[in-house]
Write a protein that holds these residues in place. Sequence first.
Motif, short mmCIF file in Angstrom:
data_model
loop_
_atom_site.label_atom_id
_atom_site.label_comp_id
_atom_site.label_asym_id
_atom_site.label_seq_id
_atom_site.Cartn_x
_atom_site.Cartn_y
_atom_site.Cartn_z
N PHE A 1 0.86 -1.18 0.00
CA PHE A 1 0.00 0.00 0.00
C PHE A 1 0.90 1.23 0.00
CE2 PHE A 1 -2.65 -3.31 1.68
CZ PHE A 1 -3.93 -3.01 1.23
N ALA A 2 0.62 2.17 -0.89
CA ALA A 2 1.36 3.43 -0.96
C ALA A 2 0.48 4.51 -0.36
CB ALA A 2 1.71 3.76 -2.41
N LEU A 3 1.05 5.30 0.56
CA LEU A 3 0.29 6.31 1.28
C LEU A 3 0.58 7.71 0.74
CD1 LEU A 3 0.73 5.09 4.99
CD2 LEU A 3 -0.77 4.21 3.19
N GLY A 4 -0.50 8.46 0.54
CA GLY A 4 -0.35 9.86 0.19
C GLY A 4 0.19 10.65 1.37
N GLU A 5 0.44 11.94 1.17
CA GLU A 5 1.11 12.76 2.18
C GLU A 5 0.35 12.79 3.50
OE1 GLU A 5 2.57 17.43 2.78
OE2 GLU A 5 1.86 16.71 0.84
N ASP A 6 -0.96 13.05 3.46
CA ASP A 6 -1.75 13.10 4.70
C ASP A 6 -1.84 11.73 5.35
OD1 ASP A 6 -2.08 15.77 4.28
OD2 ASP A 6 -4.22 15.67 3.77
N ALA A 7 -2.09 10.71 4.52
CA ALA A 7 -2.18 9.35 5.06
C ALA A 7 -0.86 8.94 5.72
CB ALA A 7 -2.55 8.37 3.95
N ALA A 8 0.26 9.33 5.12
CA ALA A 8 1.57 9.00 5.68
C ALA A 8 1.78 9.71 7.02
CB ALA A 8 2.67 9.35 4.70
N SER A 9 1.35 10.95 7.12
CA SER A 9 1.51 11.69 8.38
C SER A 9 0.74 11.02 9.51
CB SER A 9 1.02 13.14 8.21
OG SER A 9 1.83 13.85 7.30
N VAL A 10 -0.48 10.59 9.22
CA VAL A 10 -1.28 9.90 10.24
C VAL A 10 -0.65 8.55 10.58
CG1 VAL A 10 -3.54 8.90 10.75
CG2 VAL A 10 -3.40 11.10 9.57
N TRP A 11 -0.17 7.85 9.56
CA TRP A 11 0.47 6.54 9.81
C TRP A 11 1.70 6.70 10.70
CZ3 TRP A 11 -0.81 1.59 9.21
CH2 TRP A 11 0.20 0.62 9.28
N ARG A 12 2.53 7.70 10.41
CA ARG A 12 3.75 7.91 11.19
C ARG A 12 3.44 8.34 12.62
NH1 ARG A 12 6.26 10.11 6.11
NH2 ARG A 12 5.28 12.07 6.67
N SER A 13 2.24 8.89 12.85
CA SER A 13 1.87 9.34 14.20
C SER A 13 1.41 8.19 15.09
CB SER A 13 0.75 10.38 14.12
OG SER A 13 -0.51 9.77 13.85
N LEU A 14 1.18 7.01 14.50
CA LEU A 14 0.64 5.89 15.27
C LEU A 14 1.63 5.42 16.34
CD1 LEU A 14 -0.94 3.62 12.51
CD2 LEU A 14 -2.16 4.94 14.23
N VAL A 15 1.13 5.29 17.56
CA VAL A 15 1.87 4.62 18.63
C VAL A 15 1.02 3.44 19.04
CG1 VAL A 15 2.88 4.79 20.93
CG2 VAL A 15 2.94 6.77 19.38
N LEU A 16 1.43 2.25 18.60
CA LEU A 16 0.61 1.06 18.82
C LEU A 16 0.54 0.74 20.31
CD1 LEU A 16 1.85 -1.07 15.80
CD2 LEU A 16 -0.12 0.45 15.93
N GLY A 17 -0.64 0.30 20.71
CA GLY A 17 -0.88 0.01 22.12
C GLY A 17 -1.63 1.12 22.84
N THR B 1 -0.98 16.09 13.94
CA THR B 1 -0.09 16.23 12.78
C THR B 1 -0.50 17.36 11.88
OG1 THR B 1 -1.37 14.71 11.38
CG2 THR B 1 0.33 13.73 12.82
N GLY B 2 -1.70 17.90 12.09
CA GLY B 2 -2.22 18.94 11.22
C GLY B 2 -3.10 18.43 10.11
N VAL B 3 -3.26 17.12 10.02
CA VAL B 3 -4.13 16.54 8.99
C VAL B 3 -5.58 16.72 9.42
CG1 VAL B 3 -4.84 14.39 7.87
CG2 VAL B 3 -2.41 14.86 8.27
N THR B 4 -6.39 17.26 8.54
CA THR B 4 -7.80 17.45 8.82
C THR B 4 -8.54 16.11 8.80
OG1 THR B 4 -7.71 19.62 7.77
CG2 THR B 4 -9.89 18.65 8.08
N ASP B 5 -9.34 15.88 9.84
CA ASP B 5 -10.20 14.70 9.91
C ASP B 5 -9.42 13.39 9.70
OD1 ASP B 5 -12.57 13.37 10.29
OD2 ASP B 5 -13.30 13.67 8.24
N PRO B 6 -8.55 13.04 10.63
CA PRO B 6 -7.76 11.81 10.46
C PRO B 6 -8.54 10.52 10.69
CG PRO B 6 -7.28 12.80 12.59
CD PRO B 6 -8.19 13.76 11.87
#
Length: 550
Positions: free
Chosen positions: A277-293, A306-311
């Motif tokens: 799966f390839a993530l666009g810029e906003d999707a990548a920002s939300v993905w990188r913000s994930l802290v599992l658990g 992250t500044g992404v609207t409506d994550p």
Amino acid sequence: MILTEERLQDLLDKSLAGLPSGTEWAVTLEGSIAEGFGNPSSDIDFLLVGRDGDDLPTMPTLLFVDGRRVELRTRSVHQLAEQLRAVEREAGRPGRLSEDLLNRCQRVLHSHPLRGHALVEEVKALLPVERFRRITADWWAHRARQSLRHATALLCLGESDEAADWTGAALVQSVKSWAAGLGETYLEPKWLSMQLDRAGRTDVRDRFWALESAAVPPGDAAAARARLTDCLDFAEELGLTDVPRRPERLTVARVPRVTTWQTGERVHVVRDGRDVFALGEDAASVWRSLVLGRSLPRVLADGAATGVTDPGPLLAAFLRYGLVRLAWKGGGTVTPALPLAAPPGPVTPPPSAEQPLLSVRGAAVTGSRAVDLLPLPADRFAASAMALVWSNVVVENAVEDLTGALQRGQRRVAELTARRAVHAALRGLFSAHGVNPLPADTDLVRRMDLLPAASGPIGVGARELLGRSVESARDGDALRAELRRFIALVRAAVGADSFPLSFESASTWRATLRLGHDWLRLGAHLGAELPIEEARDLLTANGAQPHQAP
């Protein structure tokens, strides 16, 4: 039942007449008619039970007898006993109990014997009906909890319409659990109205139908939340425990064999070593913000930071595609499921139609919020990307060689080197479109029909350059200029226009090594074939030259 005993025996005689003789069967009527439901269109479901220990076919024989559709199923006593024992074994783990197995056992236990009564009752005695009621009630309760937790999560993520649908599913599952405890264990929900009528609790029946008919307007989060609250209240009144009143108990957890690979600014997520799966810029920002658990509300807040609207919808997509999972503290993974539907599991969306698929900086995406599935298995994706990078290195090397040959007046060397550069550029073009393994160099220009029509001008330019000769210094200079224009055209088409001039300086070579190392790590992880054997040394040195001092 809607059919008399005499009518059933007559249909049975006529049905058995079409079977091979010599087998003695016990016969029992199962399904909706045996349950006391049914209508003139209902199947007549006969189960033929044999004492023979051999396994009998699962597939039914379908007959048409006197205007009725008749299904004949066969089972040995051994097969039926194994099914009933399997239900008992999994009784304490309702999440592992399959709907098909539970349904087959329910039909046998509630069947109406027609012949060989003693043998049919012998089979039924292997799992007492009272015990089966409890198992079925627990099974439905487990599913209701999963649906309620999933609906709670979806509301938290802003997916109110989907949350309302899962609330409706939980409502049915909750009342089916309650009814199963009273003996109404028939699994299919289509006869639920008659089951509730027979249960004799008009207050429960009326409350269910009032909730079931309550409409939630599309996009109305408040109405979806109110319906979920009402459903939670009703489920608790029916005896369902551990319903999800606190979304903080939902956590976002890791999924095995999901890995993240970043190349440049592009984030790629590989699922199960197979899907990319390839993530666009906003999707990548939300993905990188994930802290599992962390709890779902906390993860949602991290995504918003992250500044992404409506994550929320992006997190919902990650869940839907099985890139992360939801867990309930003390209750394991949240796995909602519907009866008589596709089995639960990660969704696989249609592959992205972006062309070309790859650039040296990462896969192409359809937009900033994209979570695009690439139409390549992961190993071919990695192999194509490595080939794309390596082809550009070869192009730079060939152009350098061409420059040196022209300076020395080595006209034949210049011609061959220019052809090498054209072939390498075409290798990059084909790789960017996911062609792997590649055609032979000599065949590349004839295989342009494998690529989109927009690549036509590149094919024309390649044919012209491959036919060029160098008869003078002026011819050589013109060839080099046209080759550079051709390379720029190819690189613009494949997103490699910023590729470092690898052999211009130490810094551009280091930039080339860094770029190649990103792709080599992914390729080695997936077991893809490396473009050259020396690439293993780049991996070992973690992206640095192997003989360079710190």
